[in-house]
Enzyme design. Structure first.
Site, PDB file in Angstrom:
ATOM      1  CG  PHE A 126      -1.700  -1.127   1.445  1.00  0.00           C
ATOM      2  CD1 PHE A 126      -2.543  -1.698   0.013  1.00  0.00           C
ATOM      3  CD2 PHE A 126      -2.426  -1.766   2.432  1.00  0.00           C
ATOM      4  CE1 PHE A 126      -3.415  -2.468   0.010  1.00  0.00           C
ATOM      5  CE2 PHE A 126      -3.024  -2.621   2.435  1.00  0.00           C
ATOM      6  CZ  PHE A 126      -3.583  -3.090   1.312  1.00  0.00           C
ATOM      7  CB  ALA A 127       0.260   4.789  -0.639  1.00  0.00           C
ATOM      8  CD  GLU A 128       2.044   6.508   2.839  1.00  0.00           C
ATOM      9  OE1 GLU A 128       3.003   7.048   2.076  1.00  0.00           O
ATOM     10  OE2 GLU A 128       0.851   6.451   2.324  1.00  0.00           O
ATOM     11  CB  THR A 129       2.390  -0.475   6.322  1.00  0.00           C
ATOM     12  OG1 THR A 129       2.017  -1.394   5.000  1.00  0.00           O
ATOM     13  CG2 THR A 129       2.047  -1.241   7.695  1.00  0.00           C
TER      14      THR A 129
ATOM     15  CG  HIS B 178      -3.827   7.717   3.612  1.00  0.00           C
ATOM     16  ND1 HIS B 178      -2.264   7.924   3.063  1.00  0.00           N
ATOM     17  CD2 HIS B 178      -3.950   6.254   3.482  1.00  0.00           C
ATOM     18  CE1 HIS B 178      -2.082   6.737   2.854  1.00  0.00           C
ATOM     19  NE2 HIS B 178      -2.801   5.687   3.036  1.00  0.00           N
TER      20      HIS B 178
END
Length: 264
Positions: free
Chosen positions: A44-47, A76
């Site tokens: 994902f874009a971020e964890t 987010h």
């Protein structure tokens, strides 16, 4: 080793919209290389990883990893973390201590949640190398020392039609390229590209709106406005400037809840 895992669509009122984040509460910090490997696996874009804050300053300590690197601020995934922890543990607010972005807060609101991020000021500047790769020329460029760049266009259609040279932009470093214009159905529209940080086009970017909030508040002459990030998934935000804080409102949807397994 069995770790709790949530997959959340943030800044979205329905599944398959907004920006995806993995949220993983931990009992203690794992080695950085393990956290990075999990971020790559999730893709994902971020964890977001959270551990109870041992200092007592906040409720949790929070860190964010893209598939390729740890980053200094992610909006987010912070909103998603607040959503997970408030739904699991109850309460009206959660506070997070971060290593490079100060203390952050997520509150419940009638429409979902509201996230407080440090407002990011920008100044008029030039970045000719980036402008040449965006696919269209903005009217103005505004930059911050932390590599957030706002590229102002006259019309929403110009922002939606951009086809930037992502490889070229990525070669310039881990800059965030925030392309924005006045909107038709929302006050503001944007698209955000971060190829140098492992995210070609981000779906909905809280940190970008921490820069857009003071920028557009000054231009619009008011302290709040509505915003839409015009990515393929798309997402909606209510933006408000309060002192040195950008408050970003939006909903979250849990898509997956389960376990992540590591070698013991």
């Amino acid at each position: 080793m069995k770790l709790p895992y949530w997959h959340v669509d943030a800044f979205a009122a329905r599944p398959f919209a907004g920006n995806q984040a993995a949220v993983m509460p931990l009992d203690e910090w794992l080695p950085d290389e393990t956290l990075q490997a999990i971020g790559e696996e999730n893709n994902f874009a971020e964890t977001a990883f959270v551990v109870r804050d041992a200092t007592g300053e906040c409720d949790w300590e929070l860190r964010w990893f893209t598939p390729t690197t740890e980053i200094r601020l992610c909006g987010h995934a912070t909103l998603a973390s607040g959503h997970v922890l408030l739904e699991r543990d109850g309460g009206e607010r959660m506070t997070f201590r971060t290593r490079r972005a100060g203390n952050l807060e997520v509150r419940r609101t009638g429409e979902g949640y509201e996230l407080a991020l440090p407002a990011i000021p920008t100044d008029r500047g030039e970045f000719a190398e980036a402008v040449a790769l965006l696919g269209a020329a903005p009217e103005e460029v505004w930059l911050s020392p932390d590599r957030y760049g706002i590229y102002l266009f006259a019309h929403e259609d110009e922002v939606r039609a951009l086809t930037p040279d992502l490889r070229g932009l990525g070669a310039l470093g881990d800059h965030q390229y925030i392309c924005t214009a006045p909107g038709r159905d929302f006050d503001v529209v944007s698209r955000v590209f971060v190829p140098g940080g492992g995210v070609d086009e981000d779906s909905v970017t809280g940190s970008a709106h921490a820069a857009l909030t003071p920028f557009w508040s000054a231009r619009l002459g008011r302290d709040r406005f509505t915003a839409h990030q015009a990515s393929r998934r798309g997402g909606d935000l209510a933006c408000r400037l309060e002192g040195d804080r950008a408050w970003l409102g939006g909903a979250c949807v849990t898509v997956v809840e389960g376990s992540f397994y590591l070698p013991g």
